[in-house]
Design an enzyme around this catalytic site. Structure first.
Site, PDB file in Angstrom:
ATOM      1  N   HIS A   1      -5.064  36.000  30.579  1.00 45.41           N
ATOM      2  CA  HIS A   1      -6.379  35.686  31.157  1.00 45.41           C
ATOM      3  C   HIS A   1      -6.217  34.773  32.376  1.00 45.41           C
ATOM      4  O   HIS A   1      -6.763  35.023  33.449  1.00 45.41           O
ATOM      5  CB  HIS A   1      -7.259  35.010  30.090  1.00 45.41           C
ATOM      6  CG  HIS A   1      -8.616  34.595  30.565  1.00 45.41           C
ATOM      7  ND1 HIS A   1      -9.786  35.188  30.125  1.00 45.41           N
ATOM      8  CD2 HIS A   1      -9.004  33.634  31.442  1.00 45.41           C
ATOM      9  CE1 HIS A   1     -10.817  34.616  30.721  1.00 45.41           C
ATOM     10  NE2 HIS A   1     -10.375  33.670  31.519  1.00 45.41           N
ATOM     11  N   GLU A   2      -5.421  33.712  32.199  1.00 49.29           N
ATOM     12  CA  GLU A   2      -5.272  32.736  33.288  1.00 49.29           C
ATOM     13  C   GLU A   2      -4.548  33.337  34.487  1.00 49.29           C
ATOM     14  O   GLU A   2      -4.972  33.163  35.628  1.00 49.29           O
ATOM     15  CB  GLU A   2      -4.511  31.505  32.789  1.00 49.29           C
ATOM     16  CG  GLU A   2      -5.191  30.723  31.680  1.00 49.29           C
ATOM     17  CD  GLU A   2      -6.637  30.371  31.975  1.00 49.29           C
ATOM     18  OE1 GLU A   2      -7.372  30.089  31.033  1.00 49.29           O
ATOM     19  OE2 GLU A   2      -7.059  30.424  33.156  1.00 49.29           O
TER      20      GLU A   2
ATOM     21  N   HIS B   1      -6.717  35.497  36.605  1.00 52.67           N
ATOM     22  CA  HIS B   1      -7.557  34.794  37.578  1.00 52.67           C
ATOM     23  C   HIS B   1      -6.864  34.721  38.935  1.00 52.67           C
ATOM     24  O   HIS B   1      -7.497  34.844  39.991  1.00 52.67           O
ATOM     25  CB  HIS B   1      -7.890  33.380  37.094  1.00 52.67           C
ATOM     26  CG  HIS B   1      -9.046  33.304  36.151  1.00 52.67           C
ATOM     27  ND1 HIS B   1     -10.261  33.890  36.401  1.00 52.67           N
ATOM     28  CD2 HIS B   1      -9.159  32.689  34.952  1.00 52.67           C
ATOM     29  CE1 HIS B   1     -11.086  33.654  35.397  1.00 52.67           C
ATOM     30  NE2 HIS B   1     -10.450  32.931  34.493  1.00 52.67           N
TER      31      HIS B   1
ATOM     32  N   TYR C   1     -16.821  32.502  41.585  1.00 52.95           N
ATOM     33  CA  TYR C   1     -16.883  32.083  40.193  1.00 52.95           C
ATOM     34  C   TYR C   1     -18.248  31.497  39.813  1.00 52.95           C
ATOM     35  O   TYR C   1     -18.373  30.359  39.347  1.00 52.95           O
ATOM     36  CB  TYR C   1     -15.776  31.061  39.911  1.00 52.95           C
ATOM     37  CG  TYR C   1     -15.359  30.953  38.474  1.00 52.95           C
ATOM     38  CD1 TYR C   1     -15.491  29.759  37.762  1.00 52.95           C
ATOM     39  CD2 TYR C   1     -14.790  32.039  37.812  1.00 52.95           C
ATOM     40  CE1 TYR C   1     -15.092  29.640  36.449  1.00 52.95           C
ATOM     41  CE2 TYR C   1     -14.379  31.938  36.488  1.00 52.95           C
ATOM     42  CZ  TYR C   1     -14.542  30.737  35.817  1.00 52.95           C
ATOM     43  OH  TYR C   1     -14.134  30.631  34.505  1.00 52.95           O
TER      44      TYR C   1
ATOM     45  N   GLU D   1     -14.645  36.602  35.123  1.00 53.84           N
ATOM     46  CA  GLU D   1     -14.296  36.287  33.738  1.00 53.84           C
ATOM     47  C   GLU D   1     -13.973  37.534  32.926  1.00 53.84           C
ATOM     48  O   GLU D   1     -12.989  37.597  32.179  1.00 53.84           O
ATOM     49  CB  GLU D   1     -15.435  35.526  33.063  1.00 53.84           C
ATOM     50  CG  GLU D   1     -15.276  34.041  33.168  1.00 53.84           C
ATOM     51  CD  GLU D   1     -13.943  33.599  32.605  1.00 53.84           C
ATOM     52  OE1 GLU D   1     -13.664  33.881  31.421  1.00 53.84           O
ATOM     53  OE2 GLU D   1     -13.152  32.996  33.362  1.00 53.84           O
TER      54      GLU D   1
ATOM     55  N   ASP E   1     -22.494  26.609  32.667  1.00 54.21           N
ATOM     56  CA  ASP E   1     -21.279  27.455  32.706  1.00 54.21           C
ATOM     57  C   ASP E   1     -21.215  28.273  33.999  1.00 54.21           C
ATOM     58  O   ASP E   1     -20.954  29.488  34.001  1.00 54.21           O
ATOM     59  CB  ASP E   1     -21.277  28.386  31.473  1.00 54.21           C
ATOM     60  CG  ASP E   1     -20.012  29.239  31.346  1.00 54.21           C
ATOM     61  OD1 ASP E   1     -18.921  28.781  31.758  1.00 54.21           O
ATOM     62  OD2 ASP E   1     -20.133  30.365  30.841  1.00 54.21           O
TER      63      ASP E   1
ATOM     64  N   HIS F   1     -18.852  32.672  31.338  1.00 55.06           N
ATOM     65  CA  HIS F   1     -18.175  32.991  30.073  1.00 55.06           C
ATOM     66  C   HIS F   1     -19.143  33.601  29.072  1.00 55.06           C
ATOM     67  O   HIS F   1     -18.762  33.901  27.937  1.00 55.06           O
ATOM     68  CB  HIS F   1     -17.555  31.731  29.463  1.00 55.06           C
ATOM     69  CG  HIS F   1     -16.438  31.160  30.254  1.00 55.06           C
ATOM     70  ND1 HIS F   1     -16.601  30.092  31.118  1.00 55.06           N
ATOM     71  CD2 HIS F   1     -15.135  31.511  30.332  1.00 55.06           C
ATOM     72  CE1 HIS F   1     -15.450  29.813  31.677  1.00 55.06           C
ATOM     73  NE2 HIS F   1     -14.538  30.649  31.238  1.00 55.06           N
TER      74      HIS F   1
HETATM   75  O1  LIG Z   1      -9.926  30.325  32.382  1.00 56.93           O
HETATM   76  C1  LIG Z   1     -11.048  30.132  31.920  1.00 56.93           C
HETATM   77  O2  LIG Z   1     -12.000  30.916  32.117  1.00 56.93           O
HETATM   78  C2  LIG Z   1     -11.332  28.867  31.131  1.00 56.93           C
HETATM   79  C3  LIG Z   1     -11.190  27.722  32.134  1.00 56.93           C
HETATM   80  C4  LIG Z   1     -12.060  26.566  31.753  1.00 56.93           C
HETATM   81  C5  LIG Z   1     -11.922  25.444  32.739  1.00 56.93           C
HETATM   82  C6  LIG Z   1     -12.407  25.621  34.023  1.00 56.93           C
HETATM   83  C7  LIG Z   1     -12.267  24.561  34.915  1.00 56.93           C
HETATM   84  C8  LIG Z   1     -11.648  23.379  34.541  1.00 56.93           C
HETATM   85  C9  LIG Z   1     -11.183  23.256  33.234  1.00 56.93           C
HETATM   86  C10 LIG Z   1     -11.313  24.282  32.344  1.00 56.93           C
HETATM   87  C11 LIG Z   1     -10.347  28.683  29.969  1.00 56.93           C
HETATM   88  C12 LIG Z   1     -10.568  29.653  28.784  1.00 56.93           C
HETATM   89  C13 LIG Z   1     -12.023  29.769  28.377  1.00 56.93           C
HETATM   90  O3  LIG Z   1     -12.556  30.845  28.194  1.00 56.93           O
HETATM   91  N1  LIG Z   1     -12.668  28.612  28.211  1.00 56.93           N
HETATM   92  C14 LIG Z   1     -14.078  28.641  27.874  1.00 56.93           C
HETATM   93  C15 LIG Z   1     -14.266  28.426  26.348  1.00 56.93           C
HETATM   94  C16 LIG Z   1     -13.763  27.076  25.915  1.00 56.93           C
HETATM   95  C17 LIG Z   1     -12.468  26.767  25.668  1.00 56.93           C
HETATM   96  N2  LIG Z   1     -12.345  25.476  25.310  1.00 56.93           N
HETATM   97  C18 LIG Z   1     -13.600  24.911  25.333  1.00 56.93           C
HETATM   98  C19 LIG Z   1     -14.030  23.619  25.047  1.00 56.93           C
HETATM   99  C20 LIG Z   1     -15.353  23.324  25.146  1.00 56.93           C
HETATM  100  C21 LIG Z   1     -16.308  24.316  25.531  1.00 56.93           C
HETATM  101  C22 LIG Z   1     -15.886  25.621  25.819  1.00 56.93           C
HETATM  102  C23 LIG Z   1     -14.532  25.891  25.698  1.00 56.93           C
HETATM  103  C24 LIG Z   1     -14.804  27.572  28.645  1.00 56.93           C
HETATM  104  O4  LIG Z   1     -14.129  26.707  29.265  1.00 56.93           O
HETATM  105  O5  LIG Z   1     -16.055  27.653  28.628  1.00 56.93           O
HETATM  106  C25 LIG Z   1     -10.037  31.058  29.111  1.00 56.93           C
HETATM  107  C26 LIG Z   1      -9.310  31.590  27.878  1.00 56.93           C
HETATM  108  C27 LIG Z   1      -9.324  30.469  26.838  1.00 56.93           C
HETATM  109  C28 LIG Z   1      -9.710  29.212  27.608  1.00 56.93           C
HETATM  110 ZN   LIG Z   2     -11.408  32.605  32.808  1.00 58.21          ZN
END
Ligand SMILES: O=C(O)[C@H](CCc1ccccc1)CC1(C(=O)N[C@@H](Cc2c[nH]c3ccccc23)C(=O)O)CCCC1
Ligand SMILES: [Zn+2]
Length: 309
Positions: free
Chosen positions: A140-141, A144, A155, A164, A219, A224
């Site tokens: 996934h990362e 991006h 984004y 996403e 978000d 997401h």
């Molecule tokens: O790459 C992405 O889209 C997410 C990147 C999030 C991020 C963005 C900017 C700065 C810091 C962090 C990370 C992932 C993600 O979907 N994160 C979601 C769900 C999530 C993960 N940990 C969390 C903690 C709290 C709330 C939501 C979340 C989000 O950040 O929304 C992707 C795969 C797994 C983690």
């Molecule tokens: Zn992502």
């Protein structure tokens, strides 16, 4: 140089043993793979937030830092997928160096691509295990980065949800044993759950039809959340199914991946919305399989099923 590359081995986040390319450098082994493009390097932030941190080294090339082992091995797996399946050399198509950092901050329950490298938290041990332990998360990362270098989907709002979704789709294509995101590292105390489901986005509260899209500002405009709409379309395209009364004949993961990669690299642009995604997927299926192909028919049905015209 290439001649110093040696195969290391070690245990991942889930205790599984795996092998990966390392380099012998100044009498010690480092997580630097010089056999793929300009290289794949894995660092540790040592629980601080300065990036990239320190290149990981080891005396005997048997590695016990699970987060580092998986970040490195899964970056190699993802590099190999893009090279072997889509003939793409790293995320920029020109062998760009792939850099990852693990042990970012303390108890950090997330991961991200910061425009230059991948960064993984260790999780708090109950909501998340170290996030590089999920092959779908690593894919996934890194996807991006591919998106940034190709379509450049902005984004936020619908283009952000497509950004996403593209990352979730290739996460599911590379970690191809299910249609869940993050299942290997999310809530170790609960089996079988994930962060998101492409098969049934509504399982985690995400929309599976355009009429149910989130229109608020959280978000980044629900990137997401609304990813679920395109994720469901991709799932239906690959596996088939009947959704809100619309029947889709599945064309399989392989042709689905080809269509989305072609759309990402030929037709999607920074401000593409869901309707543009539908047109890009139809045109891509036409380019790849012909105007009257079953693939084109299934793309049209899949986007009909999620209410995207
Ligand atoms: O790459 C992405 O889209 C997410 C990147 C999030 C991020 C963005 C900017 C700065 C810091 C962090 C990370 C992932 C993600 O979907 N994160 C979601 C769900 C999530 C993960 N940990 C969390 C903690 C709290 C709330 C939501 C979340 C989000 O950040 O929304 C992707 C795969 C797994 C983690
Ligand atoms: Zn992502």
């Amino acid at each position: 140089n290439m001649l110093d590359h040696v195969t290391g081995s070690g245990t991942g986040v889930l205790g599984d043993t795996k092998q990966f390319e390392t380099t012998l450098q100044s009498g010690k082994y480092v997580l630097s793979d010089k056999t793929r493009g300009k290289g794949i390097e894995t660092y540790s932030a040592n629980n601080r937030t300065t990036l990239p941190g320190t290149l990981l080294s080891d005396s005997d090339n048997y590695w016990t830092d699970g987060a580092a082992v998986d970040a490195h091995a899964y970056a190699q797996r993802t590099y190999d997928y893009y090279r072997d399946v889509h003939n793409r050399n790293s995320y920029d198509g020109n062998g760009a160096l792939i850099r990852s950092t693990v042990h970012y901050s303390t108890r950090y329950n997330n991961a991200f691509w910061n425009g230059y490298q991948m960064v993984y938290g260790d999780g708090d041990g109950s909501t998340f295990l170290p996030l590089s332990g999920g092959l779908d998360v690593v894919a996934h990362e890194l996807t991006h980065a591919v998106t940034e270098k190709t379509a450049g989907l902005i984004y936020q709002n619908e283009s952000g949800a497509l950004n996403e979704s593209i990352s979730d789709i290739f996460g599911a294509m590379i970690d191809d044993d299910d249609w869940l995101m993050g299942e290997d590292i999310y809530t170790p105390g609960t089996n079988g759950d994930g962060l998101r489901s492409l098969e049934d986005p509504s399982e985690y509260g995400d929309p599976d039809h355009y009429s149910k899209r989130y229109t608020g500002s959280q978000d980044n405009g629900g990137v997401h959340i609304n990813s679920g709409i395109n994720n469901k379309a991709a799932y239906l395209l690959a596996e088939g199914g009947t959704h809100y009364g619309v029947n889709v004949n599945g064309i399989g993961r392989e042709d689905t991946a080809k269509i989305y990669y072609h759309a990402l690299t030929h037709y999607l642009t920074p401000y593409s919305n869901f309707s543009a995604m539908r047109r890009a997927a139809i045109q891509s299926a036409t380019d790849l399989f012909g105007a009257s192909s079953k693939q084109v028919k299934s793309v049209q049905a899949a986007y009909d099923a999620v209410g995207v015209k």
